[in-house]
Design a protein around this motif. Sequence first.
Motif, PDB file in Angstrom:
ATOM      1  N   GLU B  10       0.842  -1.196   0.000  1.00 25.19           N
ATOM      2  CA  GLU B  10       0.000   0.000   0.000  1.00 25.19           C
ATOM      3  C   GLU B  10       0.878   1.247   0.000  1.00 25.19           C
ATOM      4  O   GLU B  10       0.629   2.206  -0.720  1.00 25.19           O
ATOM      5  CB  GLU B  10      -0.912  -0.006   1.231  1.00 25.19           C
ATOM      6  CG  GLU B  10      -1.879   1.156   1.225  1.00 25.19           C
ATOM      7  CD  GLU B  10      -2.549   1.365   2.570  1.00 25.19           C
ATOM      8  OE1 GLU B  10      -2.434   0.502   3.444  1.00 25.19           O
ATOM      9  OE2 GLU B  10      -3.172   2.428   2.729  1.00 25.19           O
ATOM     10  N   MET B  11       1.935   1.212   0.828  1.00 25.17           N
ATOM     11  CA  MET B  11       2.820   2.362   0.900  1.00 25.17           C
ATOM     12  C   MET B  11       3.462   2.644  -0.448  1.00 25.17           C
ATOM     13  O   MET B  11       3.527   3.786  -0.898  1.00 25.17           O
ATOM     14  CB  MET B  11       3.906   2.118   1.944  1.00 25.17           C
ATOM     15  CG  MET B  11       4.808   3.312   2.135  1.00 25.17           C
ATOM     16  SD  MET B  11       5.904   3.108   3.528  1.00 25.17           S
ATOM     17  CE  MET B  11       6.981   1.867   2.893  1.00 25.17           C
ATOM     18  N   VAL B  14       0.908   4.211  -2.735  1.00 23.13           N
ATOM     19  CA  VAL B  14       0.537   5.581  -2.387  1.00 23.13           C
ATOM     20  C   VAL B  14       1.689   6.546  -2.663  1.00 23.13           C
ATOM     21  O   VAL B  14       1.505   7.623  -3.227  1.00 23.13           O
ATOM     22  CB  VAL B  14       0.124   5.660  -0.898  1.00 23.13           C
ATOM     23  CG1 VAL B  14      -0.035   7.104  -0.451  1.00 23.13           C
ATOM     24  CG2 VAL B  14      -1.173   4.901  -0.659  1.00 23.13           C
ATOM     25  N   TYR B 243       8.078   7.281   8.113  1.00 21.00           N
ATOM     26  CA  TYR B 243       7.622   6.311   7.110  1.00 21.00           C
ATOM     27  C   TYR B 243       7.589   4.955   7.790  1.00 21.00           C
ATOM     28  O   TYR B 243       7.947   4.826   8.967  1.00 21.00           O
ATOM     29  CB  TYR B 243       8.541   6.296   5.882  1.00 21.00           C
ATOM     30  CG  TYR B 243       9.965   5.877   6.151  1.00 21.00           C
ATOM     31  CD1 TYR B 243      10.382   4.571   5.945  1.00 21.00           C
ATOM     32  CD2 TYR B 243      10.906   6.799   6.619  1.00 21.00           C
ATOM     33  CE1 TYR B 243      11.690   4.188   6.195  1.00 21.00           C
ATOM     34  CE2 TYR B 243      12.224   6.427   6.870  1.00 21.00           C
ATOM     35  CZ  TYR B 243      12.615   5.118   6.664  1.00 21.00           C
ATOM     36  OH  TYR B 243      13.899   4.742   6.907  1.00 21.00           O
ATOM     37  N   TRP B 256       1.616   7.425   8.868  1.00 20.77           N
ATOM     38  CA  TRP B 256       2.509   7.916   7.809  1.00 20.77           C
ATOM     39  C   TRP B 256       1.756   8.367   6.563  1.00 20.77           C
ATOM     40  O   TRP B 256       2.197   9.247   5.842  1.00 20.77           O
ATOM     41  CB  TRP B 256       3.547   6.862   7.438  1.00 20.77           C
ATOM     42  CG  TRP B 256       2.990   5.533   7.038  1.00 20.77           C
ATOM     43  CD1 TRP B 256       2.816   4.456   7.845  1.00 20.77           C
ATOM     44  CD2 TRP B 256       2.510   5.145   5.744  1.00 20.77           C
ATOM     45  NE1 TRP B 256       2.269   3.412   7.142  1.00 20.77           N
ATOM     46  CE2 TRP B 256       2.062   3.808   5.852  1.00 20.77           C
ATOM     47  CE3 TRP B 256       2.422   5.799   4.512  1.00 20.77           C
ATOM     48  CZ2 TRP B 256       1.536   3.109   4.772  1.00 20.77           C
ATOM     49  CZ3 TRP B 256       1.899   5.105   3.440  1.00 20.77           C
ATOM     50  CH2 TRP B 256       1.463   3.777   3.564  1.00 20.77           C
ATOM     51  N   ARG B 257       0.574   7.767   6.324  1.00 21.62           N
ATOM     52  CA  ARG B 257      -0.195   8.170   5.135  1.00 21.62           C
ATOM     53  C   ARG B 257      -0.622   9.631   5.261  1.00 21.62           C
ATOM     54  O   ARG B 257      -0.487  10.418   4.324  1.00 21.62           O
ATOM     55  CB  ARG B 257      -1.446   7.305   4.979  1.00 21.62           C
ATOM     56  CG  ARG B 257      -1.188   5.824   4.847  1.00 21.62           C
ATOM     57  CD  ARG B 257      -2.481   5.054   5.060  1.00 21.62           C
ATOM     58  NE  ARG B 257      -2.306   3.623   5.109  1.00 21.62           N
ATOM     59  CZ  ARG B 257      -1.905   2.959   6.180  1.00 21.62           C
ATOM     60  NH1 ARG B 257      -1.602   3.600   7.301  1.00 21.62           N
ATOM     61  NH2 ARG B 257      -1.784   1.666   6.144  1.00 21.62           N
ATOM     62  N   GLU B 258      -1.133   9.977   6.446  1.00 22.95           N
ATOM     63  CA  GLU B 258      -1.588  11.349   6.671  1.00 22.95           C
ATOM     64  C   GLU B 258      -0.407  12.322   6.655  1.00 22.95           C
ATOM     65  O   GLU B 258      -0.522  13.437   6.154  1.00 22.95           O
ATOM     66  CB  GLU B 258      -2.331  11.449   8.007  1.00 22.95           C
ATOM     67  CG  GLU B 258      -3.694  10.768   8.022  1.00 22.95           C
ATOM     68  CD  GLU B 258      -3.619   9.278   8.355  1.00 22.95           C
ATOM     69  OE1 GLU B 258      -2.502   8.708   8.320  1.00 22.95           O
ATOM     70  OE2 GLU B 258      -4.675   8.676   8.620  1.00 22.95           O
ATOM     71  N   ASN B 260       2.245  12.026   4.933  1.00 22.60           N
ATOM     72  CA  ASN B 260       2.594  12.203   3.523  1.00 22.60           C
ATOM     73  C   ASN B 260       1.625  13.158   2.828  1.00 22.60           C
ATOM     74  O   ASN B 260       2.032  13.966   1.991  1.00 22.60           O
ATOM     75  CB  ASN B 260       2.607  10.849   2.825  1.00 22.60           C
ATOM     76  CG  ASN B 260       2.917  10.984   1.358  1.00 22.60           C
ATOM     77  OD1 ASN B 260       4.004  11.398   0.994  1.00 22.60           O
ATOM     78  ND2 ASN B 260       1.959  10.667   0.515  1.00 22.60           N
ATOM     79  N   GLU B 261       0.338  13.062   3.192  1.00 15.48           N
ATOM     80  CA  GLU B 261      -0.653  13.966   2.588  1.00 15.48           C
ATOM     81  C   GLU B 261      -0.299  15.422   2.869  1.00 15.48           C
ATOM     82  O   GLU B 261      -0.389  16.276   2.005  1.00 15.48           O
ATOM     83  CB  GLU B 261      -2.057  13.663   3.156  1.00 15.48           C
ATOM     84  CG  GLU B 261      -2.742  12.483   2.502  1.00 15.48           C
ATOM     85  CD  GLU B 261      -2.854  12.634   0.990  1.00 15.48           C
ATOM     86  OE1 GLU B 261      -3.337  13.683   0.531  1.00 15.48           O
ATOM     87  OE2 GLU B 261      -2.435  11.709   0.274  1.00 15.48           O
TER      88      GLU B 261
END
Lengths: 149, 376
Positions: B10-11, B14, B243, B256-258, B260-261
């Motif tokens: 997924e990482m 994304v 990360y 980490w997703r947020e 990165n956003e």
Amino acid sequence: MTVTCRFILFRVAPAAALAVLVGPAGAHKDPVTPQQLSTYQQVFMEQVRKGDLLFHGDAATEKEMAVVLSNTGMACAMCHPMTADTHPATFPKYQVQMAKFATLRDMINWCIEKPNQGEKIADDSEAMKALEAYIYWSQSGTVLNPGKF
Amino acid sequence: MSELDKVRREMAAVLQQPGVRPDPSLRITRRTFVHKSCLVGAATVAETFAWWPLINTLDIAHAAEAPFKFAWISDTHLYPRSLNTRFVEKTMRAAKEVQAMSPPADFLIFGGDLAQLGKVEELELGVEILKEVNIRKVYIPGEHDWYLDMGKKWGELFGQPHWTFDHKGVRFVGLDTVSRGPDYWTAKKMSPEERMGHMATLDGTVAGPWAGVGRDQLDWLQKTLANWDRNRPVIIFSHNPLYEYYPPWNFWVRDWREVNEVLKPYTKVTNIHGHVHQVLYNEIGTMRSIGMLATSWPWPYAPEGVPKLTKPMIRVDPGDHFDGVGWEKIDVSAQDKVDVEYVMWRKQVLAQSPDDYAKSIPEVLRPRVADNMWPY
């Protein structure tokens, strides 16, 4: 026909044939039961549990087993989380720090005495067996590679 | 497919979009050099093993308005002096060397885990040792500083755990990635010492995925960067890497997703982090990430997830407590360069051959079990 040949032909060969048919006497045992398997596993896992606690510096377990594995606050797991970089599968081997051919038990004691500044434990002690059980269990998927640097 | 593999895929989906990486003007070079103290022949035995640094040169377009340096120290993990003098000795050495930098550093960032078990006397010992450093000092917390009294003493000593300031054309941000761990202690009626004990065990299974930035802090970060030119450099300090490297040891932040956003629009983001106690380099989306050494002890590389861009550090000699540890100098030049220099107290920093890299011997590891059994 010599005496030896006759002995083999008439005495040994029939006995060997019979052994093949019925199986060796020593291998004849009762089938293992699920209860027995469970007990054996429990005995093993109890050692793993104790070893895990010792490896992570649990003071109560050290006291109970009458060992002092560290005098610096350091525990084995601080350099070896999940036993990483202990490389039990590479022992026995020439160990550079000790400049000798060493077993995993030698290495455990070296770490206790040097980085941890603790007190060496006997090779056949309960604490050593527990630490060994934990380390091997933790790395049970690792391929044996004895002698590797 | 394991849960970890799913997260990794997924990482990658994304973050690793075609063509997305830190600003293309970035160039990375690495070189090692012999420090002058070793060349003049006056070095003592102790000095012979000191000051053999590694330079990571990272070139950034439109960097500083004027050249400057800053220094990083972290992960001192101080016990009371009466229990462990080695960690004290190494912290003192790092502090003395930072103070001796010439020209001096503009500031020192302390990247967390000043204390080992969060005790008042450990934190105060750290403050006392760092008094050696007379330049400006800024701090972010580590989990070892926090979970005995939930940051009370740390806050009294160092103030807000997240902050920002601009310095010579660079926006610096300090993040708190430790204080928002899920509550694992109340239901189990743990004492503060028990809570701290679980948090202080890297491979423990009780504290769970405690590393995170949190929605409130992410909103704050977004506001903080809103008025900043997207092509100007941002340097973010955090205790944990921003990360996903190895979640079982919290070598990540869970959100980490947020993160990165929020950071995606900015093309020159450098994250400098502690916690991993090892040489580490990665690029994720438009952000590059550099792991710092501890002064206390080195962690092994995780059994999986080591970024491919990392040139690994050499296997450490466990008989030398000055091996595999150190501090860092970060040099921001007017020629648009940021140099991160690992000051490791040892002759060699990087693995010279596969045999020098511990991970060249594969290990398959299981998580521990005893901390999930009674009475825990």
